[in-house]
Design an enzyme around this catalytic site. Structure first.
Site, PDB file in Angstrom:
ATOM      1  N   TYR A 143       0.948  -1.086   0.083  1.00 14.16           N
ATOM      2  CA  TYR A 143      -0.006   0.142  -0.162  1.00 14.16           C
ATOM      3  C   TYR A 143       0.947   1.149   0.098  1.00 14.16           C
ATOM      4  O   TYR A 143       0.734   2.277  -0.830  1.00 14.16           O
ATOM      5  CB  TYR A 143      -0.586  -0.070   1.258  1.00 14.16           C
ATOM      6  N   LYS A 147       1.330   3.649  -3.204  1.00 13.48           N
ATOM      7  CA  LYS A 147       0.920   4.983  -3.296  1.00 13.48           C
ATOM      8  C   LYS A 147       2.000   6.071  -3.494  1.00 13.48           C
ATOM      9  O   LYS A 147       1.906   6.919  -4.020  1.00 13.48           O
ATOM     10  CB  LYS A 147       0.265   5.434  -1.796  1.00 13.48           C
ATOM     11  N   VAL A 186     -11.895   2.933  13.876  1.00  9.61           N
ATOM     12  CA  VAL A 186     -13.233   3.417  14.164  1.00  9.61           C
ATOM     13  C   VAL A 186     -14.158   2.726  13.913  1.00  9.61           C
ATOM     14  O   VAL A 186     -15.086   2.620  14.913  1.00  9.61           O
ATOM     15  CB  VAL A 186     -13.291   4.917  13.336  1.00  9.61           C
ATOM     16  N   GLY A 205      -1.927   0.694  23.207  1.00 11.82           N
ATOM     17  CA  GLY A 205      -2.810   1.485  22.973  1.00 11.82           C
ATOM     18  C   GLY A 205      -2.367   2.906  22.775  1.00 11.82           C
ATOM     19  O   GLY A 205      -3.217   3.808  22.744  1.00 11.82           O
ATOM     20  N   GLN A 207      -0.210   4.347  20.667  1.00 16.93           N
ATOM     21  CA  GLN A 207      -0.113   4.754  19.511  1.00 16.93           C
ATOM     22  C   GLN A 207      -1.255   5.820  19.153  1.00 16.93           C
ATOM     23  O   GLN A 207      -2.275   5.735  19.584  1.00 16.93           O
ATOM     24  CB  GLN A 207      -0.043   3.699  18.376  1.00 16.93           C
ATOM     25  N   GLN A 273       2.809   7.156  15.701  1.00 19.60           N
ATOM     26  CA  GLN A 273       2.284   8.750  15.692  1.00 19.60           C
ATOM     27  C   GLN A 273       1.816   9.084  14.250  1.00 19.60           C
ATOM     28  O   GLN A 273       2.743   8.664  13.423  1.00 19.60           O
ATOM     29  CB  GLN A 273       2.995   9.469  16.367  1.00 19.60           C
ATOM     30  N   ARG A 274       0.940  10.084  14.390  1.00 17.61           N
ATOM     31  CA  ARG A 274       0.629  10.689  12.998  1.00 17.61           C
ATOM     32  C   ARG A 274      -0.410  11.812  13.304  1.00 17.61           C
ATOM     33  O   ARG A 274      -1.224  11.766  14.006  1.00 17.61           O
ATOM     34  CB  ARG A 274      -0.174   9.639  12.083  1.00 17.61           C
TER      35      ARG A 274
HETATM   36  P1  NAD Z   1     -12.923   2.158   0.372  1.00 20.26           P
HETATM   37  O1  NAD Z   1     -12.217   0.594   0.391  1.00 20.26           O
HETATM   38  O2  NAD Z   1     -13.977   2.200   1.027  1.00 20.26           O
HETATM   39  O3  NAD Z   1     -12.686   2.646  -1.253  1.00 20.26           O
HETATM   40  C1  NAD Z   1     -12.210   2.089  -2.103  1.00 20.26           C
HETATM   41  C2  NAD Z   1     -12.870   1.983  -3.475  1.00 20.26           C
HETATM   42  O4  NAD Z   1     -12.083   1.583  -4.439  1.00 20.26           O
HETATM   43  C3  NAD Z   1     -13.887   0.995  -3.120  1.00 20.26           C
HETATM   44  O5  NAD Z   1     -15.133   1.273  -3.737  1.00 20.26           O
HETATM   45  C4  NAD Z   1     -13.243  -0.257  -4.037  1.00 20.26           C
HETATM   46  O6  NAD Z   1     -14.343  -1.513  -4.347  1.00 20.26           O
HETATM   47  C5  NAD Z   1     -12.518   0.318  -5.189  1.00 20.26           C
HETATM   48  N1  NAD Z   1     -11.482  -0.392  -5.472  1.00 20.26           N
HETATM   49  C6  NAD Z   1     -10.422  -1.081  -5.196  1.00 20.26           C
HETATM   50  N2  NAD Z   1      -9.477  -1.463  -5.957  1.00 20.26           N
HETATM   51  C7  NAD Z   1      -9.896  -1.298  -7.225  1.00 20.26           C
HETATM   52  C8  NAD Z   1      -9.905  -1.591  -8.516  1.00 20.26           C
HETATM   53  N3  NAD Z   1      -8.678  -2.442  -8.830  1.00 20.26           N
HETATM   54  N4  NAD Z   1     -10.415  -1.110  -9.695  1.00 20.26           N
HETATM   55  C9  NAD Z   1     -11.505  -0.474  -9.319  1.00 20.26           C
HETATM   56  N5  NAD Z   1     -12.092  -0.087  -8.175  1.00 20.26           N
HETATM   57  C10 NAD Z   1     -11.239  -0.467  -7.115  1.00 20.26           C
HETATM   58  O7  NAD Z   1     -11.641   3.092   0.977  1.00 20.26           O
HETATM   59  P2  NAD Z   1     -11.847   4.784   1.009  1.00 20.26           P
HETATM   60  O8  NAD Z   1     -11.415   4.959   2.689  1.00 20.26           O
HETATM   61  O9  NAD Z   1     -13.083   5.136   0.619  1.00 20.26           O
HETATM   62  O10 NAD Z   1     -10.437   5.062   0.513  1.00 20.26           O
HETATM   63  C11 NAD Z   1     -10.364   5.809  -0.758  1.00 20.26           C
HETATM   64  C12 NAD Z   1      -9.253   6.476  -1.213  1.00 20.26           C
HETATM   65  O11 NAD Z   1      -8.624   7.141  -0.215  1.00 20.26           O
HETATM   66  C13 NAD Z   1      -8.161   5.113  -1.417  1.00 20.26           C
HETATM   67  O12 NAD Z   1      -7.426   5.518  -2.455  1.00 20.26           O
HETATM   68  C14 NAD Z   1      -7.491   5.351  -0.188  1.00 20.26           C
HETATM   69  O13 NAD Z   1      -6.022   4.638  -0.386  1.00 20.26           O
HETATM   70  C15 NAD Z   1      -7.445   6.678   0.085  1.00 20.26           C
HETATM   71  N6  NAD Z   1      -7.056   6.963   1.718  1.00 20.26           N
HETATM   72  C16 NAD Z   1      -8.205   6.592   2.424  1.00 20.26           C
HETATM   73  C17 NAD Z   1      -8.036   7.084   3.840  1.00 20.26           C
HETATM   74  C18 NAD Z   1      -9.006   6.950   4.941  1.00 20.26           C
HETATM   75  O14 NAD Z   1      -8.747   7.264   6.255  1.00 20.26           O
HETATM   76  N7  NAD Z   1     -10.324   6.291   4.679  1.00 20.26           N
HETATM   77  C19 NAD Z   1      -6.748   7.666   4.180  1.00 20.26           C
HETATM   78  C20 NAD Z   1      -5.604   8.088   3.103  1.00 20.26           C
HETATM   79  C21 NAD Z   1      -6.010   7.397   1.949  1.00 20.26           C
HETATM   80  N1  UDP Z   2      -6.260  -0.737  15.827  1.00 15.88           N
HETATM   81  C1  UDP Z   2      -6.687  -1.191  17.106  1.00 15.88           C
HETATM   82  N2  UDP Z   2      -7.874  -1.916  16.980  1.00 15.88           N
HETATM   83  C2  UDP Z   2      -8.471  -2.155  16.027  1.00 15.88           C
HETATM   84  C3  UDP Z   2      -8.037  -1.657  14.561  1.00 15.88           C
HETATM   85  C4  UDP Z   2      -6.930  -0.892  14.752  1.00 15.88           C
HETATM   86  O1  UDP Z   2      -6.145  -0.669  18.119  1.00 15.88           O
HETATM   87  O2  UDP Z   2      -9.504  -2.943  16.271  1.00 15.88           O
HETATM   88  C5  UDP Z   2      -5.150   0.403  15.823  1.00 15.88           C
HETATM   89  C6  UDP Z   2      -4.072  -0.233  14.778  1.00 15.88           C
HETATM   90  O3  UDP Z   2      -2.949  -0.755  15.280  1.00 15.88           O
HETATM   91  C7  UDP Z   2      -3.398   1.307  14.461  1.00 15.88           C
HETATM   92  C8  UDP Z   2      -4.712   2.140  14.673  1.00 15.88           C
HETATM   93  O4  UDP Z   2      -5.784   1.450  15.479  1.00 15.88           O
HETATM   94  O5  UDP Z   2      -2.387   1.670  15.366  1.00 15.88           O
HETATM   95  C9  UDP Z   2      -5.392   2.811  13.398  1.00 15.88           C
HETATM   96  O6  UDP Z   2      -5.736   1.766  12.676  1.00 15.88           O
HETATM   97  P1  UDP Z   2      -6.223   1.708  11.236  1.00 15.88           P
HETATM   98  O7  UDP Z   2      -6.193   0.359  10.652  1.00 15.88           O
HETATM   99  O8  UDP Z   2      -7.602   1.991  11.199  1.00 15.88           O
HETATM  100  O9  UDP Z   2      -5.513   2.692  10.273  1.00 15.88           O
HETATM  101  P2  UDP Z   2      -3.862   2.783   9.847  1.00 15.88           P
HETATM  102  O10 UDP Z   2      -3.017   1.895  10.734  1.00 15.88           O
HETATM  103  O11 UDP Z   2      -3.668   2.589   8.481  1.00 15.88           O
HETATM  104  O12 UDP Z   2      -3.813   4.180  10.230  1.00 15.88           O
END
Ligand code: NAD
Ligand code: UDP
Length: 308
Positions: A143, A147, A186, A205, A207, A273-274
């Site tokens: 991932y 990206k 969430v 917990g 992080q 952290q983020r």
């Molecule tokens: P999501 O999984 O709900 O949405 C992703 C969508 O892309 C889905 O509808 C899935 O079916 C579609 N998809 C996946 N692979 C595909 C493919 N090969 N061809 C066509 N469609 C495909 O996730 P989201 O949270 O809505 O994320 C949307 C975008 O935002 C993603 O690119 C994700 O990396 C980026 N993003 C989201 C978050 C977040 O916190 N939600 C954070 C950082 C980046």
């Molecule tokens: N996490 C957790 N319990 C869960 C799912 C996730 O404690 O049931 C933690 C996970 O280890 C991470 C943070 O929550 O530290 C955010 O996780 P998420 O998968 O939502 O997003 P990302 O790690 O990609 O930021």
């Protein structure tokens, strides 16, 4: 305008489609429905300005459009690690296909990048100028590196071919239409609390993450796409920073019930952290989040209550 949204049936994509439809645009939603759901866009199906195209971004596509938002990619760790090679292909081939189309039809193209490009950050909070600390061979790399490579492609198409790009780096975003089974923190905590199950905190917990409500994020998308002062990358996220234990306690406090907090093993390479530095979003987009975590979590709980 005619606007293509890849990943438009997903969590973020469906909210973006809603806003674009409200603004009166023609919206083409391209999605392979891997993690997205038809129910997210059910209310738009049949509308004369809306079209769902079931297609994979890995395979080329052609449409006459003015704007492309590229969101197609599974976003939750369990889903993107399910088929990691496919995840990298989706980011890289999806970017190439969107950029090739944008070049051909002179569309402006937007990439949904991520705070994951910063990896486990050694700089805190993270400004866009930070190059990140990413493991290239770990479980999250499909991932993170996918990206990062997509960002590289966007900037090379911009420099080499003059393609009009916008790149956003999204920090953790939450809200209605998150998939209840997608494993993100969430949705996991809220669904567990509503079902009276244990709340699974990974590691101790301590992080941290910064959580942005979906409506704020989509507003940031639209502002970035339609301004001309910067191509990005621009961080969009809520600078409020919380530990996972604090989040668990907030959810428990709001849902009530009998759930207990239990600890599970911390996944490999889990960032410590983020927190976004949103100076550029403030400067170029006049954007900042408006929904505090407490309020956004309340709305999200109401959504999941209706779902399960
Ligand atoms: P999501 O999984 O709900 O949405 C992703 C969508 O892309 C889905 O509808 C899935 O079916 C579609 N998809 C996946 N692979 C595909 C493919 N090969 N061809 C066509 N469609 C495909 O996730 P989201 O949270 O809505 O994320 C949307 C975008 O935002 C993603 O690119 C994700 O990396 C980026 N993003 C989201 C978050 C977040 O916190 N939600 C954070 C950082 C980046
Ligand atoms: N996490 C957790 N319990 C869960 C799912 C996730 O404690 O049931 C933690 C996970 O280890 C991470 C943070 O929550 O530290 C955010 O996780 P998420 O998968 O939502 O997003 P990302 O790690 O990609 O930021």
């Amino acid at each position: 305008m005619r606007i293509l949204v890849t990943g438009g049936a997903g969590f973020l994509g469906s909210h973006l489609c809603d806003r674009l439809m409200d603004q009166g645009h023609d919206v083409l939603c391209l999605d392979n429905l891997f993690t997205g759901r038809k129910s997210n866009i059910e209310h738009l199906l049949g509308h004369p300005r809306f079209e769902l195209i079931r297609h994979d971004v890995i395979d080329p596509f052609k449409f006459e459009v003015d704007r492309i938002y590229n969101l197609a990619c599974p976003a939750s760790p369990p889903h993107y690690q399910y088929n990691p090679i496919k995840t990298t292909k989706t980011s890289v081939m999806g970017a190439i296909n969107c950029l090739g189309l944008a070049k051909r039809v002179h569309a402006r193209v937007f990439q949904a990048s991520t705070s994951e490009v910063y990896g486990d950050p050694a700089v805190h909070p993270q400004p866009e100028s930070y190059w990140g600390n990413v493991n290239p061979i770990g479980r999250r790399s499909c991932y993170d590196e996918g990206k990062r490579c997509a960002e590289t492609l966007f900037f090379d198409y911009h420099r080499e071919n003059g393609v009009d790009i916008r790149v956003v780096r999204i920090f953790n975003t939450y809200g209605p239409r998150m998939n209840p089974d997608d494993g993100r923190v969430v949705s996991n905590f809220i669904v567990q609390a509503l079902r009276g199950e244990d709340i699974t905190v990974y590691g101790d917990g301590s992080q941290t993450r910064s959580f942005c409500y979906v409506d704020d994020l989509v507003e940031g998308f639209l502002r970035l796409m339609e301004q001309t002062a910067t191509v990005g990358p621009v961080n969009i996220g809520n600078p409020g920073e919380f530990t996972m234990l604090e989040l668990a306690e907030l959810v428990l406090g709001k849902v009530g019930g009998r759930s207990k907090i239990v600890h599970r093993e911390l996944p490999a390479d889990d960032p410590r952290q983020r927190q976004p530095d949103i100076t550029l979003a403030r400067k170029y987009l006049d954007w900042e989040p408006t929904v505090p975590l407490d309020e956004g979590i309340g709305k999200t709980i109401e959504y999941f209550r209706g779902q399960i």
